[in-house]
Design an enzyme around this catalytic site. Structure first.
Site, PDB file in Angstrom:
ATOM      1  N   ARG A  74      76.998   4.448  11.982  1.00 40.22           N
ATOM      2  CA  ARG A  74      76.098   3.504  11.519  1.00 40.22           C
ATOM      3  C   ARG A  74      75.971   3.662   9.851  1.00 40.22           C
ATOM      4  O   ARG A  74      76.077   4.767   9.380  1.00 40.22           O
ATOM      5  CB  ARG A  74      74.609   3.607  11.706  1.00 40.22           C
ATOM      6  N   CYS A 102      74.878  -1.052  19.382  1.00 40.25           N
ATOM      7  CA  CYS A 102      73.539  -0.895  19.841  1.00 40.25           C
ATOM      8  C   CYS A 102      72.826  -2.242  19.042  1.00 40.25           C
ATOM      9  O   CYS A 102      73.197  -2.162  18.004  1.00 40.25           O
ATOM     10  CB  CYS A 102      72.918   0.186  19.592  1.00 40.25           C
ATOM     11  N   SER A 103      72.224  -3.088  19.805  1.00 38.58           N
ATOM     12  CA  SER A 103      71.453  -4.204  19.083  1.00 38.58           C
ATOM     13  C   SER A 103      70.540  -4.679  19.935  1.00 38.58           C
ATOM     14  O   SER A 103      70.067  -4.117  21.071  1.00 38.58           O
ATOM     15  CB  SER A 103      72.658  -4.997  18.451  1.00 38.58           C
ATOM     16  N   HIS A 144      60.202  -4.204  22.580  1.00 34.87           N
ATOM     17  CA  HIS A 144      61.390  -5.136  22.392  1.00 34.87           C
ATOM     18  C   HIS A 144      62.495  -4.690  23.324  1.00 34.87           C
ATOM     19  O   HIS A 144      62.371  -3.729  23.676  1.00 34.87           O
ATOM     20  CB  HIS A 144      61.661  -5.512  21.054  1.00 34.87           C
ATOM     21  N   LYS A 203      62.722  -8.912  13.792  1.00 35.07           N
ATOM     22  CA  LYS A 203      62.931  -7.562  13.895  1.00 35.07           C
ATOM     23  C   LYS A 203      62.208  -6.688  12.961  1.00 35.07           C
ATOM     24  O   LYS A 203      62.090  -5.430  13.512  1.00 35.07           O
ATOM     25  CB  LYS A 203      64.693  -7.577  13.448  1.00 35.07           C
ATOM     26  N   LYS A 210      72.217   0.702   6.816  1.00 33.95           N
ATOM     27  CA  LYS A 210      71.317   0.175   7.521  1.00 33.95           C
ATOM     28  C   LYS A 210      69.825   0.737   7.548  1.00 33.95           C
ATOM     29  O   LYS A 210      69.616   1.936   6.744  1.00 33.95           O
ATOM     30  CB  LYS A 210      71.620   1.016   9.107  1.00 33.95           C
ATOM     31  N   GLU A 234      62.098   2.783  16.676  1.00 34.04           N
ATOM     32  CA  GLU A 234      62.474   2.072  17.843  1.00 34.04           C
ATOM     33  C   GLU A 234      61.546   2.156  19.005  1.00 34.04           C
ATOM     34  O   GLU A 234      61.305   3.133  19.048  1.00 34.04           O
ATOM     35  CB  GLU A 234      64.054   2.231  18.176  1.00 34.04           C
ATOM     36  N   HIS A 275      60.126  -3.150  14.309  1.00 31.72           N
ATOM     37  CA  HIS A 275      60.616  -2.005  14.155  1.00 31.72           C
ATOM     38  C   HIS A 275      59.774  -1.053  13.106  1.00 31.72           C
ATOM     39  O   HIS A 275      60.101  -0.029  12.568  1.00 31.72           O
ATOM     40  CB  HIS A 275      61.950  -1.894  13.514  1.00 31.72           C
ATOM     41  N   GLU A 321      62.120   0.489  22.777  1.00 34.65           N
ATOM     42  CA  GLU A 321      63.097  -0.576  23.374  1.00 34.65           C
ATOM     43  C   GLU A 321      63.039  -0.242  24.810  1.00 34.65           C
ATOM     44  O   GLU A 321      62.586   0.829  25.261  1.00 34.65           O
ATOM     45  CB  GLU A 321      64.252  -0.619  22.744  1.00 34.65           C
TER      46      GLU A 321
END
EC number: 5.3.3.2
Length: 251
Positions: free
Chosen positions: A86, A102-103, A66, A49, A90, A162, A53, A164
């Site tokens: 959040r 969200c993940s 990803h 991760k 984080k 991000e 990121h 994605e």
């Protein structure tokens, strides 16, 4: 479409990066293994991760991409949407309002399977429990309605961001929730007009993917959800199954 030109192992891109300033638990989660995909959402590998990121890996020419998901959980009785804010702990997009959960599906048995988005659905159930205390027994894979995928890139700060392909999942499963304070600082059920008012209030900040989904998709789907109430007057995400598609929308 060609895959990104990645020199394995991707983790070499994080050498020398110290995470000492960040929350210990969030740093631990940065070692989870995400699923690498090309722009057509074809999986070809995995990376941490943390690696996925870093903007130095997201930006060209590396273009690391990803797989991810975004859950929108609506209250059956009135169709209100559950938002979360959040936690400040984080590492990416701290303190921002966003959709329910969200993940990422992980590169582990059960979450790499692609048929009927089963891996993504399992990951969504797992993370709803982790972030909001929703038991996995109340959110089996078939409780989610898959609608589409979006491809987006968004920086968080100069270091993190991000990139994605994000699977959009709706759910109207009746459930209680208790936020994990390391993940979530606040939760709120909102109606469509209330969310629109929140967007107009400049004191609120929102994650970029949530703003993109709301701009192009959410409100139209929400209207349909409310218009298709069942005989009990409740909303049911399954009523939107005919709106799903196989596209990857480049945002």
């Amino acid at each position: 479409m060609s895959m990104p030109n990645i020199v394995p192992p991707a983790e070499v891109r994080t050498e020398g990066l110290s995470l000492e300033e960040y929350d210990e638990e969030q740093v631990r989660l940065m070692e989870e293994r995400c699923i690498l995909v090309n722009p057509d959402d074809v999986a070809y590998g995995e990376a941490s991760k943390k690696t996925c990121h870093l903007m130095s890996n997201i930006n060209a020419p590396k273009d690391l991409l990803h797989r991810a998901f975004s859950v929108f959980l609506f209250r059956p009785s009135d169709g209100a949407l559950l938002l979360q804010r959040r936690a400040d702990e984080k590492i990416t997009f701290p303190g921002m309002w966003t959709n329910t959960c969200c993940s990422h599906p992980l590169s582990i048995k059960g979450e790499v399977k692609e048929e009927n988005q089963i891996g993504v659905r399992r990951a969504a159930s797992r993370k709803l429990e982790h972030e909001l205390g929703v038991p996995t027994s109340s959110t089996p894979p078939d409780s989610f309605t898959y609608l589409t995928r979006i491809h987006y890139l968004a920086p968080s700060d100069g270091l993190w961001g991000e990139h994605e392909i994000d699977y959009i999942l709706f759910s109207t499963t009746p459930t209680e929730h208790t936020g994990n304070p390391n993940e979530v600082s606040d939760t709120r059920y909102v109606t469509k007009p209330e969310l629109q008012a929140m967007f107009e209030d400049e004191s609120n900040s929102f994650t970029p993917w949530f703003k993109l989904i709301a701009r192009d998709f959410l409100f139209g789907w929400w209207d349909q959800l409310l218009a298709r109430r069942n005989e009990k007057g409740e909303v049911d995400a399954k009523s939107l199954e005919d709106l799903s598609d196989n596209k990857v929308w480049k945002m």
